[in-house]
Design a protein around this motif. Structure first.
Motif, PDB file in Angstrom:
ATOM      1  N   SER A   1       0.587  -1.215  -0.133  1.00  0.00           N
ATOM      2  CA  SER A   1      -0.013  -0.012   0.116  1.00  0.00           C
ATOM      3  C   SER A   1       0.963   1.235   0.094  1.00  0.00           C
ATOM      4  O   SER A   1       2.074   1.253   0.385  1.00  0.00           O
ATOM      5  CB  SER A   1      -0.897   0.109   1.271  1.00  0.00           C
ATOM      6  OG  SER A   1      -1.667  -1.152   1.250  1.00  0.00           O
ATOM      7  N   TYR A   2       0.249   2.365  -0.512  1.00  0.00           N
ATOM      8  CA  TYR A   2       1.216   3.441  -0.633  1.00  0.00           C
ATOM      9  C   TYR A   2       0.500   4.746  -0.231  1.00  0.00           C
ATOM     10  O   TYR A   2      -0.535   4.985  -0.551  1.00  0.00           O
ATOM     11  CB  TYR A   2       1.472   3.653  -2.146  1.00  0.00           C
ATOM     12  CG  TYR A   2       2.267   2.540  -2.687  1.00  0.00           C
ATOM     13  CD1 TYR A   2       3.743   2.310  -2.899  1.00  0.00           C
ATOM     14  CD2 TYR A   2       1.528   1.455  -3.246  1.00  0.00           C
ATOM     15  CE1 TYR A   2       4.142   1.372  -3.352  1.00  0.00           C
ATOM     16  CE2 TYR A   2       2.022   0.520  -3.772  1.00  0.00           C
ATOM     17  CZ  TYR A   2       3.442   0.236  -3.728  1.00  0.00           C
ATOM     18  OH  TYR A   2       4.160  -1.078  -4.239  1.00  0.00           O
ATOM     19  N   VAL A   3       1.166   5.431   0.574  1.00  0.00           N
ATOM     20  CA  VAL A   3       0.740   6.862   1.151  1.00  0.00           C
ATOM     21  C   VAL A   3       1.511   7.747   0.648  1.00  0.00           C
ATOM     22  O   VAL A   3       2.551   7.796   0.951  1.00  0.00           O
ATOM     23  CB  VAL A   3       0.584   6.730   2.707  1.00  0.00           C
ATOM     24  CG1 VAL A   3      -0.019   8.301   3.162  1.00  0.00           C
ATOM     25  CG2 VAL A   3      -0.273   5.599   3.368  1.00  0.00           C
ATOM     26  N   THR A   4       1.023   8.835  -0.107  1.00  0.00           N
ATOM     27  CA  THR A   4       1.724   9.940  -0.819  1.00  0.00           C
ATOM     28  C   THR A   4       1.404  11.253   0.102  1.00  0.00           C
ATOM     29  O   THR A   4       0.219  11.510  -0.144  1.00  0.00           O
ATOM     30  CB  THR A   4       1.337  10.128  -2.258  1.00  0.00           C
ATOM     31  OG1 THR A   4       1.523   8.895  -2.959  1.00  0.00           O
ATOM     32  CG2 THR A   4       2.204  11.338  -2.773  1.00  0.00           C
ATOM     33  N   MET A   5       2.170  11.793   0.606  1.00  0.00           N
ATOM     34  CA  MET A   5       2.250  13.036   1.436  1.00  0.00           C
ATOM     35  C   MET A   5       2.125  14.200   0.327  1.00  0.00           C
ATOM     36  O   MET A   5       3.083  14.319  -0.509  1.00  0.00           O
ATOM     37  CB  MET A   5       3.244  13.136   2.560  1.00  0.00           C
ATOM     38  CG  MET A   5       3.138  12.021   3.469  1.00  0.00           C
ATOM     39  SD  MET A   5       1.521  11.887   4.408  1.00  0.00           S
ATOM     40  CE  MET A   5       1.393  13.515   5.121  1.00  0.00           C
ATOM     41  N   LEU A   6       1.156  15.074   0.546  1.00  0.00           N
ATOM     42  CA  LEU A   6       1.027  16.301  -0.232  1.00  0.00           C
ATOM     43  C   LEU A   6       1.463  17.491   0.685  1.00  0.00           C
ATOM     44  O   LEU A   6       0.659  17.420   1.773  1.00  0.00           O
ATOM     45  CB  LEU A   6      -0.171  16.330  -0.784  1.00  0.00           C
ATOM     46  CG  LEU A   6      -0.691  15.043  -1.977  1.00  0.00           C
ATOM     47  CD1 LEU A   6      -2.122  15.291  -2.271  1.00  0.00           C
ATOM     48  CD2 LEU A   6       0.230  15.180  -3.135  1.00  0.00           C
ATOM     49  N   ARG A   7       2.134  18.373   0.290  1.00  0.00           N
ATOM     50  CA  ARG A   7       2.402  19.743   0.813  1.00  0.00           C
ATOM     51  C   ARG A   7       2.713  20.447  -0.179  1.00  0.00           C
ATOM     52  O   ARG A   7       3.480  20.319  -1.152  1.00  0.00           O
ATOM     53  CB  ARG A   7       3.480  19.503   1.783  1.00  0.00           C
ATOM     54  CG  ARG A   7       3.778  20.723   2.616  1.00  0.00           C
ATOM     55  CD  ARG A   7       5.007  20.638   3.523  1.00  0.00           C
ATOM     56  NE  ARG A   7       5.183  21.793   4.476  1.00  0.00           N
ATOM     57  CZ  ARG A   7       6.234  21.805   5.506  1.00  0.00           C
ATOM     58  NH1 ARG A   7       7.138  20.832   5.434  1.00  0.00           N
ATOM     59  NH2 ARG A   7       6.307  23.119   6.294  1.00  0.00           N
ATOM     60  N   PRO A   8       2.277  21.959  -0.087  1.00  0.00           N
ATOM     61  CA  PRO A   8       2.612  22.885  -1.143  1.00  0.00           C
ATOM     62  C   PRO A   8       3.872  23.188  -1.555  1.00  0.00           C
ATOM     63  O   PRO A   8       4.755  22.871  -0.661  1.00  0.00           O
ATOM     64  CB  PRO A   8       2.107  23.895  -0.621  1.00  0.00           C
ATOM     65  CG  PRO A   8       1.021  23.780   0.280  1.00  0.00           C
ATOM     66  CD  PRO A   8       1.437  22.562   1.004  1.00  0.00           C
ATOM     67  N   VAL A   9       4.290  22.956  -2.722  1.00  0.00           N
ATOM     68  CA  VAL A   9       5.760  22.920  -3.304  1.00  0.00           C
ATOM     69  C   VAL A   9       6.559  24.066  -2.638  1.00  0.00           C
ATOM     70  O   VAL A   9       7.817  23.860  -2.287  1.00  0.00           O
ATOM     71  CB  VAL A   9       5.589  23.050  -4.647  1.00  0.00           C
ATOM     72  CG1 VAL A   9       5.022  24.290  -5.340  1.00  0.00           C
ATOM     73  CG2 VAL A   9       7.231  22.877  -5.358  1.00  0.00           C
ATOM     74  N   THR A  10       6.007  25.419  -2.712  1.00  0.00           N
ATOM     75  CA  THR A  10       6.628  26.525  -2.024  1.00  0.00           C
ATOM     76  C   THR A  10       7.182  26.109  -0.449  1.00  0.00           C
ATOM     77  O   THR A  10       8.299  26.292   0.026  1.00  0.00           O
ATOM     78  CB  THR A  10       5.831  27.759  -1.853  1.00  0.00           C
ATOM     79  OG1 THR A  10       4.729  27.499  -1.291  1.00  0.00           O
ATOM     80  CG2 THR A  10       5.419  28.115  -3.388  1.00  0.00           C
TER      81      THR A  10
END
Length: 357
Positions: free
Chosen positions: A134-143
């Protein structure tokens, strides 16, 4: 039909400084096993990294063999790492190690920002061990990601803008290819901000989606421990484009990539996946243009390095390739075919110089 398995391996992926350590630490606190020993916490990550030392060392070795950086902006770097990690010996080595860890705990969490380059290798190992990936991709604004790296990992190149450009490009490359590599698999996308605001919602949703016994049966004491572990003040960097000098075209592509990934987090549909494909193609085209623009600069630096090498060789009686004196970051900007031609040209130039001497 394959028999159901209680073995689970959760891979926490995404760009570094995007909340991957917080997610891995949360899952560990709830009962998933992080293979030991772990990388020791430091000032850049005081709560700990949640990274198995063996995994980090393996990825570091494979990246060196592939001539790829942790945050590499080159689209072809994915081909290089895939080739390096595709040999039988490496696959057997990873599968054997994973089997040993599954004997300790049937639900593992493996996190390392370098791991996105080798997801195919790990998926094959998990399959060989009869474990569900299973895969959890973390998202955070690129800046925020770029700003955090600038602060905690130092600035790259001669100026802050150069480092911001390189890291923004690497973020686009990493995130779009990670999305592609996990497509069709059991996966989820989690915003770092959501994890800090109320971790129970995204994490317990993961427990149900991935059928994680440790999460679904977590005790009150474990939940309380996670509340103590997650600290909203860890989001110490909240930069915007006004704080980071990035060319307009690259900034627009980064914004479009963020919007596409945010859309997938809400609805992992074919239409949103196709949008990521379009952005990945657009990024490859933009990177190829940048390589073409920089070609003269790279050639000039190679010639300067060759001349310096000749001067040193003349003084010491030793002969060393000028190309070996060029920084890795500069060499990586030149396509392999062009690199070979330049090496031959440098060799001919050196031979001609020796004839004149």
């Amino acid at each position: 039909m394959t028999e159901p398995t209680s073995r689970r391996v959760v891979f926490v992926v995404g760009s570094g400084r995007s909340g991957t350590s917080t997610m891995a630490g949360t899952l560990r606190t709830l009962g998933l096993h992080v293979p030991q020993p772990e990388v020791v916490a430091d000032a850049t990550n005081p709560k700990g990294f949640g990274e198995p030392r063996w995994v980090v060392d393996l990825h570091t070795e494979l990246l060196a063999r592939s001539n790829v950086q942790v945050s590499d902006a080159r689209p072809r770097a994915w081909l290089d790492t895939g080739t390096t990690s595709g040999d039988h010996a490496t696959r057997a080595r990873v599968a054997d190690w994973l089997e040993e860890q599954l004997a300790v705990g049937e639900e593992l969490v493996i996190k390392d920002p370098r791991g996105a380059w080798f997801l195919g290798l790990w998926r094959a190992a998990a399959d060989r061990c009869g474990a569900t990936s299973s895969y959890v991709t973390m998202l955070r604004p690129v800046t925020e990601v770029v700003g955090s790296k600038q602060i905690y990992y130092g600035r790259m190149g001669a100026g802050s803008d150069q480092g911001a450009v390189t890291r923004t490009a690497a973020w686009i490359n990493m995130m779009l290819h990670t999305e592609r590599a996990t497509r069709g698999q059991q996966r989820a996308f989690v915003h770092y901000g959501d994890l800090l605001e109320d971790w129970t919602q995204p994490v317990f949703a993961l427990g149900e989606a991935f059928d994680l016994a440790a999460v679904k049966t977590a005790m009150a004491v474990d939940i309380a421990e996670v509340h103590r572990f997650i600290d909203p003040s860890l989001r110490r960097v909240t930069m915007t484009w006004d704080d980071i000098g990035v060319p307009t075209r690259l900034r627009e592509l980064a914004d479009e990539t963020w919007q596409a990934l945010d859309a997938i987090a809400r609805d992992d549909s074919t239409a949103h996946q196709e949008r990521c494909d379009q952005l990945r193609a657009a990024y490859a085209e933009q990177y190829a243009e940048a390589e073409a623009f920089a070609h003269s600069t790279v050639v000039a630096q190679r010639r300067a390095a060759a001349a310096e090498a000749r001067r040193e060789a003349s003084a010491t009686g030793e002969h060393r390739s000028g190309a070996d004196r060029v920084p890795h970051a500069v060499r990586a900007m030149v396509p392999p075919a062009a690199r070979q031609k330049l090496r031959k040209a440098i060799g001919r130039e050196r031979a001609s110089q020796q004839d004149r001497d």
